[in-house]
Design a protein around this motif. Structure first.
Motif, PDB file in Angstrom:
ATOM      1  N   ILE A  51       0.860  -1.179   0.000  1.00 62.61           N
ATOM      2  CA  ILE A  51       0.000   0.000   0.000  1.00 62.61           C
ATOM      3  C   ILE A  51       0.898   1.232   0.000  1.00 62.61           C
ATOM      4  CG2 ILE A  51      -1.782   1.264   1.252  1.00 62.61           C
ATOM      5  CD1 ILE A  51      -2.648  -1.366   2.504  1.00 62.61           C
ATOM      6  N   ARG A  52       0.732   2.023  -1.025  1.00 60.33           N
ATOM      7  CA  ARG A  52       1.548   3.243  -1.137  1.00 60.33           C
ATOM      8  C   ARG A  52       0.684   4.346  -1.725  1.00 60.33           C
ATOM      9  NH1 ARG A  52       7.604   3.872  -3.778  1.00 60.33           N
ATOM     10  NH2 ARG A  52       7.894   6.066  -3.168  1.00 60.33           N
ATOM     11  N   GLY A  53       0.439   5.339  -0.917  1.00 57.90           N
ATOM     12  CA  GLY A  53      -0.384   6.444  -1.377  1.00 57.90           C
ATOM     13  C   GLY A  53      -1.781   5.966  -1.733  1.00 57.90           C
ATOM     14  N   ARG A  54      -2.207   6.274  -2.931  1.00 54.53           N
ATOM     15  CA  ARG A  54      -3.545   5.885  -3.381  1.00 54.53           C
ATOM     16  C   ARG A  54      -3.563   4.528  -4.071  1.00 54.53           C
ATOM     17  NH1 ARG A  54      -5.636  10.914  -6.757  1.00 54.53           N
ATOM     18  NH2 ARG A  54      -3.472  10.849  -7.529  1.00 54.53           N
ATOM     19  N   HIS A  55      -2.451   3.804  -4.043  1.00 60.35           N
ATOM     20  CA  HIS A  55      -2.345   2.511  -4.725  1.00 60.35           C
ATOM     21  C   HIS A  55      -2.263   1.370  -3.713  1.00 60.35           C
ATOM     22  CE1 HIS A  55      -1.573   4.155  -8.788  1.00 60.35           C
ATOM     23  NE2 HIS A  55      -1.003   5.165  -8.112  1.00 60.35           N
ATOM     24  N   THR A  56      -3.025   0.340  -3.960  1.00 58.32           N
ATOM     25  CA  THR A  56      -2.898  -0.927  -3.232  1.00 58.32           C
ATOM     26  C   THR A  56      -2.542  -1.997  -4.267  1.00 58.32           C
ATOM     27  OG1 THR A  56      -4.541  -0.284  -1.575  1.00 58.32           O
ATOM     28  CG2 THR A  56      -4.034  -2.630  -1.776  1.00 58.32           C
ATOM     29  N   VAL A  57      -1.293  -2.421  -4.252  1.00 55.81           N
ATOM     30  CA  VAL A  57      -0.780  -3.335  -5.269  1.00 55.81           C
ATOM     31  C   VAL A  57      -0.678  -4.735  -4.670  1.00 55.81           C
ATOM     32  CG1 VAL A  57       1.131  -3.866  -6.821  1.00 55.81           C
ATOM     33  CG2 VAL A  57       0.484  -1.467  -6.389  1.00 55.81           C
ATOM     34  N   LYS A  58      -1.235  -5.711  -5.398  1.00 57.24           N
ATOM     35  CA  LYS A  58      -1.171  -7.108  -4.983  1.00 57.24           C
ATOM     36  C   LYS A  58      -0.499  -7.913  -6.097  1.00 57.24           C
ATOM     37  CE  LYS A  58      -5.579  -6.615  -2.558  1.00 57.24           C
ATOM     38  NZ  LYS A  58      -6.993  -7.091  -2.483  1.00 57.24           N
ATOM     39  N   VAL A  59       0.445  -8.746  -5.712  1.00 58.92           N
ATOM     40  CA  VAL A  59       1.150  -9.575  -6.683  1.00 58.92           C
ATOM     41  C   VAL A  59       1.367 -10.951  -6.058  1.00 58.92           C
ATOM     42  CG1 VAL A  59       3.413  -8.767  -5.884  1.00 58.92           C
ATOM     43  CG2 VAL A  59       3.185  -9.738  -8.179  1.00 58.92           C
ATOM     44  N   GLY A  60       1.320 -11.982  -6.880  1.00 58.30           N
ATOM     45  CA  GLY A  60       1.514 -13.322  -6.345  1.00 58.30           C
ATOM     46  C   GLY A  60       1.675 -14.350  -7.452  1.00 58.30           C
ATOM     47  N   PHE A  61       2.058 -15.560  -7.066  1.00 63.36           N
ATOM     48  CA  PHE A  61       2.188 -16.640  -8.034  1.00 63.36           C
ATOM     49  C   PHE A  61       1.945 -17.976  -7.328  1.00 63.36           C
ATOM     50  CE2 PHE A  61       6.391 -16.653  -6.176  1.00 63.36           C
ATOM     51  CZ  PHE A  61       6.754 -18.003  -6.175  1.00 63.36           C
ATOM     52  N   GLU A  62       1.734 -19.008  -8.131  1.00 65.52           N
ATOM     53  CA  GLU A  62       1.492 -20.358  -7.608  1.00 65.52           C
ATOM     54  C   GLU A  62       2.092 -21.370  -8.571  1.00 65.52           C
ATOM     55  OE1 GLU A  62      -2.345 -23.326  -7.106  1.00 65.52           O
ATOM     56  OE2 GLU A  62      -2.557 -21.239  -6.480  1.00 65.52           O
ATOM     57  N   PHE A  63       2.676 -22.427  -8.016  1.00 62.22           N
ATOM     58  CA  PHE A  63       3.202 -23.533  -8.823  1.00 62.22           C
ATOM     59  C   PHE A  63       2.705 -24.840  -8.220  1.00 62.22           C
ATOM     60  CE2 PHE A  63       6.333 -26.916  -9.408  1.00 62.22           C
ATOM     61  CZ  PHE A  63       6.379 -26.972 -10.799  1.00 62.22           C
ATOM     62  N   ASP A  64       2.101 -25.701  -9.062  1.00 56.53           N
ATOM     63  CA  ASP A  64       1.558 -26.981  -8.609  1.00 56.53           C
ATOM     64  C   ASP A  64       2.141 -28.122  -9.429  1.00 56.53           C
ATOM     65  OD1 ASP A  64      -0.064 -25.514  -6.948  1.00 56.53           O
ATOM     66  OD2 ASP A  64      -1.777 -25.574  -8.308  1.00 56.53           O
ATOM     67  N   ARG A  65       2.397 -29.216  -8.748  1.00 55.89           N
ATOM     68  CA  ARG A  65       2.684 -30.485  -9.409  1.00 55.89           C
ATOM     69  C   ARG A  65       1.586 -31.448  -8.978  1.00 55.89           C
ATOM     70  NH1 ARG A  65       3.422 -36.246  -9.234  1.00 55.89           N
ATOM     71  NH2 ARG A  65       5.170 -36.814 -10.581  1.00 55.89           N
ATOM     72  N   LEU A  66       0.760 -31.886  -9.930  1.00 48.97           N
ATOM     73  CA  LEU A  66      -0.413 -32.697  -9.635  1.00 48.97           C
ATOM     74  C   LEU A  66      -0.256 -34.074 -10.252  1.00 48.97           C
ATOM     75  CD1 LEU A  66      -3.061 -29.949 -10.477  1.00 48.97           C
ATOM     76  CD2 LEU A  66      -2.194 -30.553  -8.225  1.00 48.97           C
ATOM     77  N   GLY A  67      -0.542 -35.103  -9.487  1.00 51.30           N
ATOM     78  CA  GLY A  67      -0.425 -36.460  -9.988  1.00 51.30           C
ATOM     79  C   GLY A  67      -1.553 -37.328  -9.476  1.00 51.30           C
TER      80      GLY A  67
END
Length: 297
Positions: A77-93
């Motif tokens: 959160i900076r000033g008038r901006h709320t920035v969200k970032v993320g990632f996901e990695f899956d190995r499914l079997g």
């Protein structure tokens, strides 16, 4: 003012097996009824003309195998901006086994008991009592009772900015990226119908990759939304949004395992109009080699 929140997650799972067994499955009814070279999976299916069929069943067994997930997210959160970032990695079997018709199925109609001189009369139930089916089928799997061992990977990432333009207007701007890596099977037991060549392609054979399609690295999905308060109060808010969403390819219905030398269906039926029959209940089924090894050509 700068404020941030960060979270990370790593997990693995191997859930208990899931099974679907109907009455009569895994009880060896084929051998009890004197039917040879058939598995104990089901009660053999009998279809009698003008009567209700009996036997047959559904059987499936599977469990997750080596599932791993790693995800990370960050909010700033900076000033008038709320920035969200993320990632996901899956190995499914998953290990999955769902045989069909491995204990045999038999069709009884009026043909074995009809008058061959004029092709009349005959009763399906009489043909059943004599043990003479007009058609008999059975399926074999190579190797037998060997579950499909399949796995695939998934990756995803996102970036979103909630921008408060003014006291009345807030914009939600975002972009998501998804990567579905195609499914693989340990013995390449997958096939796909090639629309160009009009032939069936087998995974890992004749230069064909071990997967049925290439991964799409260009799955970008935009997100756009807004919240607008037209009056100087909080009782009226106008909201709107637009986005593109994608469904993981490996969850779409259908099976890649239906066609191939690992699944063989054999049919025995009269070829001379009912004069002779290749099988009876007492002689079904001929010996069939399912010892392998599995060779795809």
């Amino acid at each position: 003012r700068l404020q941030g929140d960060w979270s990370s997650d790593v997990c693995s799972s191997d859930l208990e097996p899931t099974k679907t067994y109907n009455p009569g499955t895994q009880e060896g009814w084929a051998a009890k009824l004197g039917i040879q070279n058939a598995t104990p999976d089901f009660f053999p299916l009998a279809s009698i003309s003008a009567m209700t069929s009996f036997g047959g069943a559904n059987m499936a067994a599977g469990h997750e195998a080596g599932n791993y997930q790693f995800s990370d997210s960050l909010q700033i959160i900076r000033g008038r901006h709320t920035v969200k970032v993320g990632f996901e990695f899956d190995r499914l079997g998953i290990l999955w086994w769902q045989p069909a018709n491995t204990s045999g199925s038999f069709t009884f109609d009026n043909q074995p008991t009809m008058n061959l001189a004029n092709n009349t009369q005959g009763i399906g139930f009489a043909s059943f009592l004599l043990g003479i089916p007009s058609s008999s089928t059975i399926s074999y799997y190579l190797p037998p009772a060997n579950p499909y061992n399949m796995w695939w990977y998934y990756s995803g990432a996102y970036l979103q900015d909630d921008f408060r333009v003014s006291k009345k207007l807030t914009l939600n701007l975002g972009l998501r990226w998804d990567l579905d890596y195609p499914r693989q099977e340990a013995q390449n037991r997958q096939s796909d119908f090639n629309l160009t060549t009009q032939q069936i392609d087998y995974a890992g054979v004749s230069g064909y990759p071990k997967t049925l399609f290439d991964a799409n690295w260009k799955k970008f999905s935009p997100r756009l939304g807004f919240a607008y308060t037209p009056f100087n109060d909080s009782r009226t808010v106008v909201r709107g949004g637009y986005g593109i969403f994608v469904l993981p390819v490996n969850t779409i219905g259908g099976t890649p395992f239906a066609q191939g030398p690992w699944s063989q269906g054999l049919t025995y039926q009269t070829t001379d109009g009912g004069v002779t029959y290749p099988l009876t209940l007492s002689t079904a089924f001929p010996s069939h080699d399912t010892s392998g090894p599995l060779v795809l050509t």
